[in-house]
Enzyme design. Sequence first.
Site, PDB file in Angstrom:
ATOM      1  N   ARG A 141     -13.273  -7.074 -11.792  1.00  0.00           N
ATOM      2  CA  ARG A 141     -13.558  -6.414 -10.510  1.00  0.00           C
ATOM      3  C   ARG A 141     -14.341  -5.107 -10.696  1.00  0.00           C
ATOM      4  O   ARG A 141     -14.212  -4.436 -11.716  1.00  0.00           O
ATOM      5  CB  ARG A 141     -12.233  -6.183  -9.753  1.00  0.00           C
ATOM      6  CG  ARG A 141     -11.555  -7.515  -9.434  1.00  0.00           C
ATOM      7  CD  ARG A 141     -10.257  -7.343  -8.716  1.00  0.00           C
ATOM      8  NE  ARG A 141     -10.425  -6.780  -7.392  1.00  0.00           N
ATOM      9  CZ  ARG A 141      -9.416  -6.414  -6.599  1.00  0.00           C
ATOM     10  NH1 ARG A 141      -8.173  -6.538  -7.030  1.00  0.00           N
ATOM     11  NH2 ARG A 141      -9.650  -5.926  -5.409  1.00  0.00           N
TER      12      ARG A 141
ATOM     13  N   ARG B 213       1.534   4.233  -3.054  1.00  0.00           N
ATOM     14  CA  ARG B 213       1.305   5.646  -2.713  1.00  0.00           C
ATOM     15  C   ARG B 213       2.583   6.475  -2.843  1.00  0.00           C
ATOM     16  O   ARG B 213       2.531   7.646  -3.225  1.00  0.00           O
ATOM     17  CB  ARG B 213       0.717   5.746  -1.298  1.00  0.00           C
ATOM     18  CG  ARG B 213      -0.757   5.297  -1.256  1.00  0.00           C
ATOM     19  CD  ARG B 213      -1.211   4.994   0.165  1.00  0.00           C
ATOM     20  NE  ARG B 213      -2.626   4.691   0.283  1.00  0.00           N
ATOM     21  CZ  ARG B 213      -3.204   3.519  -0.013  1.00  0.00           C
ATOM     22  NH1 ARG B 213      -2.469   2.515  -0.467  1.00  0.00           N
ATOM     23  NH2 ARG B 213      -4.506   3.335   0.144  1.00  0.00           N
TER      24      ARG B 213
ATOM     25  N   SER C 245     -13.632   0.687   2.203  1.00  0.00           N
ATOM     26  CA  SER C 245     -12.582   0.531   1.192  1.00  0.00           C
ATOM     27  C   SER C 245     -11.606   1.696   1.213  1.00  0.00           C
ATOM     28  O   SER C 245     -11.973   2.837   0.916  1.00  0.00           O
ATOM     29  CB  SER C 245     -13.204   0.417  -0.203  1.00  0.00           C
ATOM     30  OG  SER C 245     -12.188   0.552  -1.182  1.00  0.00           O
TER      31      SER C 245
ATOM     32  N   SER D 135       0.838  -1.210   0.000  1.00  0.00           N
ATOM     33  CA  SER D 135       0.000   0.000   0.000  1.00  0.00           C
ATOM     34  C   SER D 135       0.868   1.253   0.000  1.00  0.00           C
ATOM     35  O   SER D 135       0.607   2.216  -0.732  1.00  0.00           O
ATOM     36  CB  SER D 135      -0.888   0.016   1.249  1.00  0.00           C
ATOM     37  OG  SER D 135      -1.817  -1.032   1.193  1.00  0.00           O
TER      38      SER D 135
ATOM     39  N   LYS E  11     -12.238  -9.296  -4.173  1.00  0.00           N
ATOM     40  CA  LYS E  11     -10.776  -9.076  -4.207  1.00  0.00           C
ATOM     41  C   LYS E  11     -10.216  -9.681  -5.503  1.00  0.00           C
ATOM     42  O   LYS E  11     -10.960  -9.908  -6.451  1.00  0.00           O
ATOM     43  CB  LYS E  11     -10.146  -9.711  -2.964  1.00  0.00           C
ATOM     44  CG  LYS E  11     -10.560  -9.021  -1.668  1.00  0.00           C
ATOM     45  CD  LYS E  11     -10.016  -7.614  -1.606  1.00  0.00           C
ATOM     46  CE  LYS E  11     -10.479  -6.906  -0.358  1.00  0.00           C
ATOM     47  NZ  LYS E  11     -10.092  -5.493  -0.373  1.00  0.00           N
TER      48      LYS E  11
ATOM     49  N   GLY F 138      -5.811  -3.874  -8.102  1.00  0.00           N
ATOM     50  CA  GLY F 138      -6.966  -3.015  -7.815  1.00  0.00           C
ATOM     51  C   GLY F 138      -6.529  -1.715  -7.176  1.00  0.00           C
ATOM     52  O   GLY F 138      -7.058  -0.639  -7.485  1.00  0.00           O
TER      53      GLY F 138
ATOM     54  N   GLN G 247      -9.265   1.951  -0.886  1.00  0.00           N
ATOM     55  CA  GLN G 247      -9.023   2.330  -2.285  1.00  0.00           C
ATOM     56  C   GLN G 247     -10.013   3.401  -2.731  1.00  0.00           C
ATOM     57  O   GLN G 247      -9.637   4.367  -3.396  1.00  0.00           O
ATOM     58  CB  GLN G 247      -9.121   1.094  -3.184  1.00  0.00           C
ATOM     59  CG  GLN G 247      -8.010   0.091  -2.935  1.00  0.00           C
ATOM     60  CD  GLN G 247      -8.194  -1.198  -3.708  1.00  0.00           C
ATOM     61  OE1 GLN G 247      -9.139  -1.350  -4.478  1.00  0.00           O
ATOM     62  NE2 GLN G 247      -7.294  -2.148  -3.497  1.00  0.00           N
TER      63      GLN G 247
ATOM     64  N   ASP H 270      -7.027  -8.380   4.092  1.00  0.00           N
ATOM     65  CA  ASP H 270      -6.221  -9.224   3.199  1.00  0.00           C
ATOM     66  C   ASP H 270      -5.723 -10.496   3.890  1.00  0.00           C
ATOM     67  O   ASP H 270      -5.119 -11.356   3.235  1.00  0.00           O
ATOM     68  CB  ASP H 270      -5.016  -8.431   2.673  1.00  0.00           C
ATOM     69  CG  ASP H 270      -5.450  -7.333   1.692  1.00  0.00           C
ATOM     70  OD1 ASP H 270      -6.547  -7.453   1.106  1.00  0.00           O
ATOM     71  OD2 ASP H 270      -4.692  -6.362   1.529  1.00  0.00           O
TER      72      ASP H 270
HETATM   73  C1  S3P Z   1      -5.585  -1.409  -0.215  1.00  0.00           C
HETATM   74  C2  S3P Z   1      -6.886  -1.483   0.229  1.00  0.00           C
HETATM   75  C3  S3P Z   1      -7.625  -2.740   0.379  1.00  0.00           C
HETATM   76  C4  S3P Z   1      -6.704  -3.965   0.314  1.00  0.00           C
HETATM   77  C5  S3P Z   1      -5.679  -3.855  -0.779  1.00  0.00           C
HETATM   78  C6  S3P Z   1      -4.815  -2.623  -0.558  1.00  0.00           C
HETATM   79  C7  S3P Z   1      -4.933  -0.098  -0.315  1.00  0.00           C
HETATM   80  O1  S3P Z   1      -8.581  -2.838  -0.652  1.00  0.00           O
HETATM   81  O2  S3P Z   1      -7.479  -5.143   0.127  1.00  0.00           O
HETATM   82  O3  S3P Z   1      -4.850  -5.003  -0.811  1.00  0.00           O
HETATM   83  O4  S3P Z   1      -3.696  -0.033  -0.448  1.00  0.00           O
HETATM   84  O5  S3P Z   1      -5.654   0.915  -0.260  1.00  0.00           O
HETATM   85  P1  S3P Z   1     -10.063  -2.208  -0.534  1.00  0.00           P
HETATM   86  O6  S3P Z   1      -9.957  -0.742  -0.556  1.00  0.00           O
HETATM   87  O7  S3P Z   1     -10.802  -2.742  -1.740  1.00  0.00           O
HETATM   88  O8  S3P Z   1     -10.603  -2.760   0.758  1.00  0.00           O
END
Ligand code: S3P
Length: 448
Positions: free
Chosen positions: A129, A33, A174, A29, A354, A101, A176, A327
């Site tokens: 997805r 970023r 989420s 993550s 996922k 994703g 994300q 996760d």
């Molecule tokens: C993540 C958010 C999560 C996680 C992914 C990493 C991120 O997903 O499952 O592996 O870095 O923001 P979701 O936002 O779909 O929950």
Amino acid sequence: MSGHGTPVPMTSHPVTGLTGTAEVPGDKSISHRSLIFGAMAVGETRVTGLLEGDDVLDTAKAMRAFGAEVTRDEDGTWHIHGVGVGGFAEPDQVIDCGNSGTGVRLIMGAAATCPISVTYTGDASLTKRPMARVTDPLALFGTQAVGRSGGRLPMTLVGAADPVPVRYTVPVPSAQVKSAVLLAGLNAPGKTVVIEQEATRDHTERMLAGFGAEITVEDTDEGRVITLTGQPELQPQVIAVPRDPSSAAFPVCAALITPGSDVLVPGIGLNPTRAGLYTTLREMGADLSYENMREEGGEPVADLRARFSPDMKGIEVPPERAASMIDEYPILSVVASHASGVTMMRGVKELRVKESDRIDAMATGLRANGIAVDEGEDWWSVHGEGPGGMAGGATVQSHLDHRIAMSFMVAGMASKAPIKVDDGSPITTSFPIFEPLMTALGAELRTR
Ligand code: S3P
């Protein structure tokens, strides 16, 4: 990118006595970023410890396509010369985010308020997805999106030339989605407000503050209210990416279920929005200690020490903990198979969208290896067989999902007979050194 080549079948054979130190790679993550925020700053951001997995490398490639200069020194230091907030150039080619994703959703947000058209795609997993969860709130800024039916990739986003700030309550837990809206808000004038009812990982908030954005977080009756002031000049940063607690879960859980094991996993970030698995394991009775607790870059960090734990019990995992270990449910279900009694996991509907439907993928694979699993739309439960009680012996499909592949490789270390996955190649998306690292601890993994 994973999932585009020939499948790589992988078998894990039962072993005893996993021992040693497991230095897992950088946080996925934070790595995504670092590249994206670095590309939105003016000047040079320097990053060490970046996860060099396929997902993150695809994001690096995308940042170059938007005009940032992204290079890597031989010693593994990455340099990003950013183009500034709102400075993304229109890419000549389709942006292919591979399996990720996080990559595609964050990048969609970052580009959504730039006056450019961008087409996104991904591999056979990512193109299944849901993307409407991101394009719906981006439409509020003035961004248009056209994709395949069901809001799926490939998809083209026409960025808002005159974006307006938004106020948005995230309907699913989420990080994300939250992050995509905040990144779009960076190039909108005025204040963008994002409200989340359940706290999800907060790396975007922490890192944007570090890059000099004006961002506040308040806990209110409505939820966690995040307010971002648009159009800041982001300041380049020097970032040391901490090691990934989600990757650490694999050697830790392998040690807990494999007789005679004692493994140290140093330097793991225990940010409360990420550490739910470790709390859960300790509640189950795992012999898991946090050594050398310290603070690094404003985050709690510890060395995790995991030893074989024959007395673990099934528990009910509190649903409000789900976001902090989302996760980690696949590998938790493997540990639960070796506990006595039932482990019940509720409030986990997100697992169905996922890299694969993770409830279905794990339930099918565990059943094939002799473990009883019950499931509903947003819950599942695993009937533990006690230490060493998993029969094994079956071949499991990984469904282009790195965490499914790694979970079953760990399962095979402590089952009665070997466990095989049809394709271990997705592991390189998040944990490219999984095989040598686990082998050095004493695992027996064979690819053929
Ligand atoms: C993540 C958010 C999560 C996680 C992914 C990493 C991120 O997903 O499952 O592996 O870095 O923001 P979701 O936002 O779909 O929950």
